[in-house]
Design a protein around this motif. Structure first.
Motif, PDB file in Angstrom:
ATOM      1  N   ILE A 186       6.491  11.500  -2.667  1.00 28.43           N
ATOM      2  CA  ILE A 186       6.158  10.331  -1.841  1.00 28.43           C
ATOM      3  C   ILE A 186       5.695   8.932  -2.735  1.00 28.43           C
ATOM      4  CG2 ILE A 186       4.775   9.544  -0.266  1.00 28.43           C
ATOM      5  CD1 ILE A 186       4.846  12.118   1.151  1.00 28.43           C
ATOM      6  N   TRP A 228       7.481   5.635  -3.622  1.00 29.49           N
ATOM      7  CA  TRP A 228       6.860   4.206  -3.103  1.00 29.49           C
ATOM      8  C   TRP A 228       6.947   3.377  -4.385  1.00 29.49           C
ATOM      9  CZ3 TRP A 228       2.582   1.694  -5.199  1.00 29.49           C
ATOM     10  CH2 TRP A 228       2.422   0.620  -4.349  1.00 29.49           C
ATOM     11  N   ASP A 239       0.570  -1.187   0.156  1.00 31.32           N
ATOM     12  CA  ASP A 239       0.002  -0.060  -0.084  1.00 31.32           C
ATOM     13  C   ASP A 239       0.807   1.137  -0.114  1.00 31.32           C
ATOM     14  OD1 ASP A 239      -2.509  -1.207   0.133  1.00 31.32           O
ATOM     15  OD2 ASP A 239      -2.004  -1.691   2.307  1.00 31.32           O
ATOM     16  N   LEU A 240       0.378   2.311  -0.538  1.00 33.10           N
ATOM     17  CA  LEU A 240       0.834   3.617  -0.464  1.00 33.10           C
ATOM     18  C   LEU A 240       0.757   4.017   0.864  1.00 33.10           C
ATOM     19  CD1 LEU A 240      -0.507   5.564  -3.579  1.00 33.10           C
ATOM     20  CD2 LEU A 240       1.709   5.235  -3.065  1.00 33.10           C
ATOM     21  N   PRO A 241       1.769   4.911   1.371  1.00 37.77           N
ATOM     22  CA  PRO A 241       1.899   5.644   2.799  1.00 37.77           C
ATOM     23  C   PRO A 241       0.614   6.359   2.809  1.00 37.77           C
ATOM     24  CG  PRO A 241       3.404   6.493   1.683  1.00 37.77           C
ATOM     25  CD  PRO A 241       3.054   5.278   0.609  1.00 37.77           C
ATOM     26  N   LYS A 242      -0.737   5.861   3.020  1.00 37.85           N
ATOM     27  CA  LYS A 242      -1.938   6.750   2.932  1.00 37.85           C
ATOM     28  C   LYS A 242      -1.962   7.714   4.009  1.00 37.85           C
ATOM     29  CE  LYS A 242      -4.543   3.194   0.581  1.00 37.85           C
ATOM     30  NZ  LYS A 242      -5.821   2.575   0.754  1.00 37.85           N
ATOM     31  N   GLN A 243      -1.348   7.491   5.147  1.00 40.37           N
ATOM     32  CA  GLN A 243      -1.433   8.440   6.477  1.00 40.37           C
ATOM     33  C   GLN A 243      -0.835   9.575   6.109  1.00 40.37           C
ATOM     34  OE1 GLN A 243      -0.269   6.083   9.617  1.00 40.37           O
ATOM     35  NE2 GLN A 243      -2.114   5.392  10.251  1.00 40.37           N
ATOM     36  N   ARG A 244       0.595   9.587   5.524  1.00 36.35           N
ATOM     37  CA  ARG A 244       1.463  10.757   5.259  1.00 36.35           C
ATOM     38  C   ARG A 244       0.793  11.479   4.097  1.00 36.35           C
ATOM     39  NH1 ARG A 244       7.301   8.986   3.621  1.00 36.35           N
ATOM     40  NH2 ARG A 244       7.547  11.341   3.723  1.00 36.35           N
TER      41      ARG A 244
END
Length: 164
Positions: free
Chosen positions: A86, A90, A27-32
């Protein structure tokens, strides 16, 4: 890097950015990205407030904007660029890991237009195909090349003909 014979199938999805055939979810770093998106919205709202409080239209205000308005615009641009970096990072790390770990990578080629409710697209002759990529482990640089498995000419040539 030696050939391992490892193969993997990849599926892009909505819940997970990438799912592999060996039950891994990437998964992509969704929180960032969500945190950056919230900050962009907050700063755009501040810009809109600044324009509304001036009593001018956006076009009039942008002819002679305040320094704070311009600085906020530059900050928004930087935040958008950071989000793109970002995502690019990724993607680079994920594809490098896949090429390093697997010798054969298969992607399903779905006819997405034919799967939607609205579209009445003409069906393709082969709606579900797979794309195969072979990683070249003989080079120092990781590279991918389109690869489609084919039958050997010895096994298929003249297999249905009788000697006459």
């Amino acid at each position: 890097m030696s050939a391992t014979g490892a193969m993997v199938g990849l599926d892009r999805g909505c819940a997970h950015t990438l799912a592999t055939s060996d039950n891994r979810f990437l998964d992509l770093p969704k929180q960032r990205l969500e945190r950056i998106d919230r900050e962009i919205r907050r700063r755009q709202k501040a810009q809109a407030r600044r324009v509304n409080m001036s009593g001018k239209t956006v076009r009039e205000y942008r002819r002679n904007p305040s320094r704070t308005y311009e600085r906020t615009g530059r900050e928004i641009s930087r935040l958008y660029a950071k989000a793109h970096r970002i995502i690019d990072d990724w993607q680079h790390k994920t594809t490098s890991m896949l090429v390093h770990d697997y010798d054969l990578i298969a992607l399903e080629d779905l006819n997405l237009q034919g799967m939607s409710r609205k579209s009445k697209a003409k069906p393709r002759p082969q709606t579900d195909r797979a794309r195969f990529y072979r990683t070249d482990s003989r080079r120092n640089v990781d590279s991918t090349a389109a690869y489609a498995p084919q039958a050997s000419p010895e096994s298929s040539a003249n297999s249905n003909t009788r000697p006459g």
